[in-house]
Design an enzyme around this catalytic site. Structure first.
Site, PDB file in Angstrom:
ATOM      1  CG  ASP A  65      -2.119   0.997   1.298  1.00  0.00           C
ATOM      2  OD1 ASP A  65      -2.989   0.298   1.424  1.00  0.00           O
ATOM      3  OD2 ASP A  65      -1.779   2.443   0.879  1.00  0.00           O
ATOM      4  CB  ILE A  66       0.780   4.132  -2.300  1.00  0.00           C
ATOM      5  CG1 ILE A  66       1.746   5.019  -2.219  1.00  0.00           C
ATOM      6  CG2 ILE A  66      -0.422   4.946  -1.713  1.00  0.00           C
ATOM      7  CD1 ILE A  66       1.234   5.878  -3.895  1.00  0.00           C
ATOM      8  CG  ASN A 122     -12.149  -0.510   4.713  1.00  0.00           C
ATOM      9  OD1 ASN A 122     -12.723  -0.504   5.901  1.00  0.00           O
ATOM     10  ND2 ASN A 122     -10.454  -0.026   4.459  1.00  0.00           N
ATOM     11  N   GLY A 128     -15.627   3.164   4.218  1.00  0.00           N
ATOM     12  CA  GLY A 128     -14.367   3.570   3.935  1.00  0.00           C
ATOM     13  C   GLY A 128     -13.451   2.796   2.790  1.00  0.00           C
ATOM     14  CD  GLN A 129     -15.244  -0.335  -2.367  1.00  0.00           C
ATOM     15  OE1 GLN A 129     -16.141  -0.594  -1.861  1.00  0.00           O
ATOM     16  NE2 GLN A 129     -14.295  -0.867  -3.207  1.00  0.00           N
ATOM     17  CG  HIS A 135      -8.977  -3.674  -2.045  1.00  0.00           C
ATOM     18  ND1 HIS A 135      -9.185  -2.221  -2.929  1.00  0.00           N
ATOM     19  CD2 HIS A 135      -8.668  -2.446  -0.604  1.00  0.00           C
ATOM     20  CE1 HIS A 135     -10.062  -1.240  -2.362  1.00  0.00           C
ATOM     21  NE2 HIS A 135      -9.067  -1.330  -0.959  1.00  0.00           N
ATOM     22  CG  HIS A 137      -6.700  -3.044   3.073  1.00  0.00           C
ATOM     23  ND1 HIS A 137      -5.940  -1.805   2.618  1.00  0.00           N
ATOM     24  CD2 HIS A 137      -7.915  -2.565   2.705  1.00  0.00           C
ATOM     25  CE1 HIS A 137      -6.854  -0.261   2.251  1.00  0.00           C
ATOM     26  NE2 HIS A 137      -8.267  -1.443   2.185  1.00  0.00           N
TER      27      HIS A 137
HETATM   28  P1  AMP Z   1      -9.840   1.789   0.520  1.00  0.00           P
HETATM   29  O1  AMP Z   1      -9.738   2.557   1.085  1.00  0.00           O
HETATM   30  O2  AMP Z   1      -9.814   0.712   1.900  1.00  0.00           O
HETATM   31  O3  AMP Z   1     -10.567   1.463  -0.654  1.00  0.00           O
HETATM   32  O4  AMP Z   1      -8.178   0.826   0.354  1.00  0.00           O
HETATM   33  C1  AMP Z   1      -7.568   1.228  -0.988  1.00  0.00           C
HETATM   34  C2  AMP Z   1      -6.491   1.656  -0.996  1.00  0.00           C
HETATM   35  O5  AMP Z   1      -5.737   1.794  -2.157  1.00  0.00           O
HETATM   36  C3  AMP Z   1      -5.527   2.209   0.428  1.00  0.00           C
HETATM   37  O6  AMP Z   1      -4.860   2.074   1.642  1.00  0.00           O
HETATM   38  C4  AMP Z   1      -4.295   3.593  -0.336  1.00  0.00           C
HETATM   39  O7  AMP Z   1      -3.840   4.020   0.547  1.00  0.00           O
HETATM   40  C5  AMP Z   1      -4.165   2.556  -1.717  1.00  0.00           C
HETATM   41  N1  AMP Z   1      -3.952   2.691  -2.447  1.00  0.00           N
HETATM   42  C6  AMP Z   1      -4.518   3.873  -3.238  1.00  0.00           C
HETATM   43  N2  AMP Z   1      -3.426   4.122  -4.416  1.00  0.00           N
HETATM   44  C7  AMP Z   1      -2.210   3.297  -4.186  1.00  0.00           C
HETATM   45  C8  AMP Z   1      -1.703   2.675  -5.206  1.00  0.00           C
HETATM   46  N3  AMP Z   1      -0.963   3.056  -6.332  1.00  0.00           N
HETATM   47  N4  AMP Z   1      -0.387   2.006  -4.949  1.00  0.00           N
HETATM   48  C9  AMP Z   1      -0.237   0.845  -3.747  1.00  0.00           C
HETATM   49  N5  AMP Z   1      -1.835   1.928  -2.905  1.00  0.00           N
HETATM   50  C10 AMP Z   1      -2.680   2.567  -3.110  1.00  0.00           C
END
Ligand code: AMP
Length: 149
Positions: A65-66, A122, A128-129, A135, A137
């Protein structure tokens, strides 16, 4: 990649055959295709956006995760675009098993399985999505708290 025939089958299933015509479906197709084209995780899957990969096969990708919320924070995604856990269908059952198995494998691979970790999915705004591509986590490397925020 979303195929017109596949989408038509979905629309027919949910809207009923009588209301369905290609004229009606075409604008809907455009919306669905645009959504998947703009999806950040689809772009990562296609290699259009870079990621720190942990695991990859023909169906599944795992990457860091970024914006990590713990010392270890990995995302496990299907390569197929599925909006979220509510959008899974019977045809995805092997894929869902594979995603969960990948979460386990990845947790072991990075050394958090033994001590413990958390799997989070999420779903929709109150869940919180923020990225509308299914995906998991995989979060670990510190003590988790309960209840979650
Ligand atoms: P959610 O909020 O549960 O939909 O999770 C989305 C996740 O994607 C968040 O934790 C972000 O930090 C992560 N995210 C968004 N863009 C990227 C990216 N380019 N590379 C890696 N993680 C990302």
């Amino acid at each position: 990649m979303i195929h017109n025939r596949f989408l038509r089958t979905i629309f027919v299933k949910f809207l009923g055959k009588s209301q369905i015509s290609w004229k009606l479906i075409t604008p809907l197709l455009k919306v669905v295709k645009a959504m998947s084209r703009d999806c950040v995780f689809c772009k990562i899957v296609k290699g259009e956006i870079g990621s720190r990969k942990v695991y990859e096969d023909e169906d599944v990708l795992a990457f860091y995760d970024i914006n990590p919320q713990a010392p270890v924070h990995i995302l496990v995604v299907p390569k197929k675009h599925i909006e979220n856990i509510l959008a899974i269908s019977d045809e995805d059952k092997d894929l869902i098993f594979k995603l969960i198995k990948t979460c386990n494998d990845v947790a072991r691979q990075v050394g958090i399985a033994e001590k413990g970790f958390r799997l989070v999915v999420n779903t929709n705004p109150e869940g919180g999505q923020t990225v509308y591509h299914l995906h998991f986590h995989v979060i670990g490397g510190r003590q988790m708290r309960w209840p979650p925020g």
